[in-house]
Design a protein around this motif. Structure first.
Motif, PDB file in Angstrom:
ATOM      1  N   ALA A   1       0.839  -1.209   0.000  1.00 41.89           N
ATOM      2  CA  ALA A   1       0.000   0.000   0.000  1.00 41.89           C
ATOM      3  C   ALA A   1       0.869   1.253   0.000  1.00 41.89           C
ATOM      4  CB  ALA A   1      -0.919  -0.008   1.214  1.00 41.89           C
ATOM      5  N   GLY A   2       1.941   1.246   0.810  1.00 44.66           N
ATOM      6  CA  GLY A   2       2.835   2.403   0.877  1.00 44.66           C
ATOM      7  C   GLY A   2       3.569   2.633  -0.428  1.00 44.66           C
ATOM      8  N   ALA A   3       4.012   1.533  -1.065  1.00 49.28           N
ATOM      9  CA  ALA A   3       4.725   1.657  -2.341  1.00 49.28           C
ATOM     10  C   ALA A   3       3.804   2.211  -3.422  1.00 49.28           C
ATOM     11  CB  ALA A   3       5.286   0.299  -2.765  1.00 49.28           C
ATOM     12  N   LEU A   4       2.553   1.782  -3.429  1.00 51.07           N
ATOM     13  CA  LEU A   4       1.591   2.290  -4.405  1.00 51.07           C
ATOM     14  C   LEU A   4       1.285   3.765  -4.150  1.00 51.07           C
ATOM     15  CD1 LEU A   4      -0.766  -0.802  -4.527  1.00 51.07           C
ATOM     16  CD2 LEU A   4       0.563   0.089  -6.450  1.00 51.07           C
ATOM     17  N   LYS A   5       1.183   4.130  -2.898  1.00 50.99           N
ATOM     18  CA  LYS A   5       0.938   5.530  -2.543  1.00 50.99           C
ATOM     19  C   LYS A   5       2.068   6.431  -3.055  1.00 50.99           C
ATOM     20  CE  LYS A   5      -0.717   9.097  -0.136  1.00 50.99           C
ATOM     21  NZ  LYS A   5      -1.958   9.803  -0.479  1.00 50.99           N
ATOM     22  N   GLU A   6       3.327   5.939  -2.943  1.00 56.21           N
ATOM     23  CA  GLU A   6       4.499   6.732  -3.335  1.00 56.21           C
ATOM     24  C   GLU A   6       4.809   6.629  -4.825  1.00 56.21           C
ATOM     25  OE1 GLU A   6       7.494   4.995  -0.912  1.00 56.21           O
ATOM     26  OE2 GLU A   6       6.587   5.654   0.983  1.00 56.21           O
ATOM     27  N   SER A   7       4.219   5.662  -5.503  1.00 58.50           N
ATOM     28  CA  SER A   7       4.584   5.365  -6.887  1.00 58.50           C
ATOM     29  C   SER A   7       4.197   6.483  -7.854  1.00 58.50           C
ATOM     30  CB  SER A   7       3.905   4.062  -7.322  1.00 58.50           C
ATOM     31  OG  SER A   7       4.098   3.820  -8.691  1.00 58.50           O
ATOM     32  N   ASN A   8       5.030   6.657  -8.872  1.00 58.93           N
ATOM     33  CA  ASN A   8       4.714   7.574  -9.968  1.00 58.93           C
ATOM     34  C   ASN A   8       4.052   6.848 -11.138  1.00 58.93           C
ATOM     35  OD1 ASN A   8       5.815   9.912  -8.731  1.00 58.93           O
ATOM     36  ND2 ASN A   8       7.873   9.206  -9.256  1.00 58.93           N
ATOM     37  N   ALA A   9       3.793   5.559 -10.956  1.00 58.62           N
ATOM     38  CA  ALA A   9       3.197   4.761 -12.035  1.00 58.62           C
ATOM     39  C   ALA A   9       1.750   5.164 -12.280  1.00 58.62           C
ATOM     40  CB  ALA A   9       3.260   3.273 -11.675  1.00 58.62           C
ATOM     41  N   LYS A  10       1.314   4.933 -13.515  1.00 61.62           N
ATOM     42  CA  LYS A  10      -0.105   5.079 -13.838  1.00 61.62           C
ATOM     43  C   LYS A  10      -0.823   3.834 -13.315  1.00 61.62           C
ATOM     44  CE  LYS A  10      -3.111   6.574 -17.597  1.00 61.62           C
ATOM     45  NZ  LYS A  10      -3.124   7.102 -18.964  1.00 61.62           N
ATOM     46  N   ILE A  11      -1.845   4.018 -12.495  1.00 62.43           N
ATOM     47  CA  ILE A  11      -2.556   2.885 -11.902  1.00 62.43           C
ATOM     48  C   ILE A  11      -3.863   2.671 -12.662  1.00 62.43           C
ATOM     49  CG2 ILE A  11      -3.587   1.937  -9.809  1.00 62.43           C
ATOM     50  CD1 ILE A  11      -1.547   3.472  -8.199  1.00 62.43           C
ATOM     51  N   VAL A  12      -4.031   1.459 -13.172  1.00 62.84           N
ATOM     52  CA  VAL A  12      -5.153   1.150 -14.059  1.00 62.84           C
ATOM     53  C   VAL A  12      -5.937  -0.026 -13.480  1.00 62.84           C
ATOM     54  CG1 VAL A  12      -5.821   0.478 -16.404  1.00 62.84           C
ATOM     55  CG2 VAL A  12      -3.780   1.903 -16.046  1.00 62.84           C
ATOM     56  N   PHE A  13      -7.241   0.136 -13.367  1.00 57.04           N
ATOM     57  CA  PHE A  13      -8.126  -0.933 -12.899  1.00 57.04           C
ATOM     58  C   PHE A  13      -8.792  -1.571 -14.118  1.00 57.04           C
ATOM     59  CE2 PHE A  13     -11.924  -2.930 -11.273  1.00 57.04           C
ATOM     60  CZ  PHE A  13     -11.564  -3.401 -10.015  1.00 57.04           C
ATOM     61  N   ILE A  14      -8.732  -2.903 -14.199  1.00 54.58           N
ATOM     62  CA  ILE A  14      -9.355  -3.633 -15.309  1.00 54.58           C
ATOM     63  C   ILE A  14     -10.598  -4.325 -14.772  1.00 54.58           C
ATOM     64  CG2 ILE A  14      -9.051  -5.382 -17.098  1.00 54.58           C
ATOM     65  CD1 ILE A  14      -6.015  -4.892 -16.848  1.00 54.58           C
ATOM     66  N   SER A  15     -11.757  -3.944 -15.275  1.00 53.79           N
ATOM     67  CA  SER A  15     -13.014  -4.466 -14.726  1.00 53.79           C
ATOM     68  C   SER A  15     -13.311  -5.864 -15.265  1.00 53.79           C
ATOM     69  CB  SER A  15     -14.168  -3.521 -15.066  1.00 53.79           C
ATOM     70  OG  SER A  15     -14.438  -3.555 -16.458  1.00 53.79           O
ATOM     71  N   ASN A  16     -14.100  -6.608 -14.497  1.00 50.12           N
ATOM     72  CA  ASN A  16     -14.587  -7.903 -14.953  1.00 50.12           C
ATOM     73  C   ASN A  16     -15.665  -7.694 -16.020  1.00 50.12           C
ATOM     74  OD1 ASN A  16     -12.954  -9.393 -13.202  1.00 50.12           O
ATOM     75  ND2 ASN A  16     -14.468  -9.302 -11.552  1.00 50.12           N
ATOM     76  N   LEU A  17     -15.915  -8.738 -16.792  1.00 51.24           N
ATOM     77  CA  LEU A  17     -16.905  -8.648 -17.868  1.00 51.24           C
ATOM     78  C   LEU A  17     -18.287  -9.104 -17.426  1.00 51.24           C
ATOM     79  CD1 LEU A  17     -14.723  -9.988 -20.823  1.00 51.24           C
ATOM     80  CD2 LEU A  17     -15.098  -7.623 -20.103  1.00 51.24           C
ATOM     81  N   ASP A  18     -18.374  -9.665 -16.237  1.00 52.43           N
ATOM     82  CA  ASP A  18     -19.660 -10.118 -15.711  1.00 52.43           C
ATOM     83  C   ASP A  18     -19.628  -9.963 -14.195  1.00 52.43           C
ATOM     84  OD1 ASP A  18     -22.193 -11.124 -15.652  1.00 52.43           O
ATOM     85  OD2 ASP A  18     -21.656 -13.182 -16.206  1.00 52.43           O
ATOM     86  N   LEU A  19     -20.791  -9.957 -13.580  1.00 57.56           N
ATOM     87  CA  LEU A  19     -20.854  -9.865 -12.123  1.00 57.56           C
ATOM     88  C   LEU A  19     -20.321 -11.149 -11.506  1.00 57.56           C
ATOM     89  CD1 LEU A  19     -24.385  -8.270 -11.526  1.00 57.56           C
ATOM     90  CD2 LEU A  19     -22.149  -7.157 -11.313  1.00 57.56           C
TER      91      LEU A  19
END
Length: 299
Positions: A207-225
């Motif tokens: 969590a801390g590394a993601l908070k500090e990261s300069n990376a673009k964070i991308v969420f990939i959604s599921n195709l069904d529930l």
């Protein structure tokens, strides 16, 4: 810099577990060692759960699944790794890959060494790292204040829990933290939201590394529930859960197969046809690669 040069230099981290992460990693196999998968290690079901019950250790099932999907050269070794026992005895239902990883873990100083030995044997170039090398389970606090332990039990809850926890509070694998710090893009999902995507985010070092990261964070959604409580969660709620776990770090973009009008304007929406021709609920590898390539080229 040309688009090709941009792609070659891009470092990608994908976080999750099971079939979803394996799908992402296999779609990005052309990127080789530039891609790192950070894999959930809290599964307690099936062959993995049985091995953990008698041997202890981290959960190997999601790791094995990712490696299986990355095997590009069929061999006797890959056939053995994917073999599942059938019959009436104690071995019934066990996957030989899980048993191999457990045995190599017992012979190695650390679990990551066991994974790297299998990767070398099966010629898998993509980096595969467990979220932690210490045994832990996923727990949930229900709406009634009850604590439920274990992924399989959480998947059977009638309602979305209040919160999730990894117990005990184990440290993240240091190589996973380093990969996040060095990443240009971090991918979350697709997959089981509560039991595959969330567990790594609950480790304070990740969590801390993601908070500090300069990376673009991308969420990939599921195709069904999903089945289970995650199927009751909106995409907005899922993004909020991820951002809360990442200490308030915002997700930058969402890859989805249809527009989400209720999504806040700050989220970039990349809308693509992502479904496999054979299974509408399964992401097609080439379509996934095309969508992620667009994110990379856009920078």
């Amino acid at each position: 810099m040309t688009n090709t040069q941009n792609k070659i230099k891009t470092k990608i981290v994908a976080i999750g577990g099971g079939h979803g992460l394996g799908r992402i990693l296999s779609s990005l196999s052309d990127y080789g060692s530039q891609v790192t998968g950070i894999v959930t290690t809290t599964d307690n079901g099936g062959s993995t759960g049985r091995i953990r019950a008698c041997q202890g250790g981290i959960a190997w099932g999601d790791m094995r699944n990712c490696i299986n999907q990355l095997i590009t050269e069929p061999s006797v070794g890959s056939m053995i790794f994917e073999y599942r026992f059938r019959g009436n005895g104690e071995l019934n239902g066990h996957n030989l890959g899980n048993l191999m990883l457990t045995a190599l873990d017992n012979l190695s100083v650390r679990p990551l060494e066991a994974i790297n030995l299998i990767r070398d044997m099966l010629k898998v170039e993509t980096q595969i790292i467990p979220m932690s090398e210490h045994p832990a389970d996923l727990s949930a606090l229900t709406l009634t204040g009850e604590i439920i332990c274990g992924e399989t039990s959480i998947d059977e809850l009638p309602d979305v829990p209040q919160r999730l926890y990894v117990e005990p509070s184990v440290p993240a694998t240091k190589e996973a933290v380093t990969a996040i710090h060095e990443a240009d893009i971090v991918l979350l999902g697709p997959g089981s939201f509560l039991t595959s995507i969330m567990p790594p985010l609950l480790l304070k070092e990740i969590a801390g590394a993601l908070k500090e990261s300069n990376a673009k964070i991308v969420f990939i959604s599921n195709l069904d529930l999903e089945n289970g409580p995650a199927g009751q969660m909106s995409l907005t709620t899922m993004l909020h859960w991820c951002e809360r776990a990442m200490n308030g770090k915002y997700i930058d973009a969402v890859i989805t197969d249809k527009p989400i009008p209720e999504l806040a304007p700050r989220y970039e929406q990349l809308i693509e046809d992502l479904a496999s021709n054979n299974h509408e609920w399964r992401h097609d590898r080439e379509k996934l690669k095309h969508a992620i390539d667009k994110i990379i080229i856009a920078g």
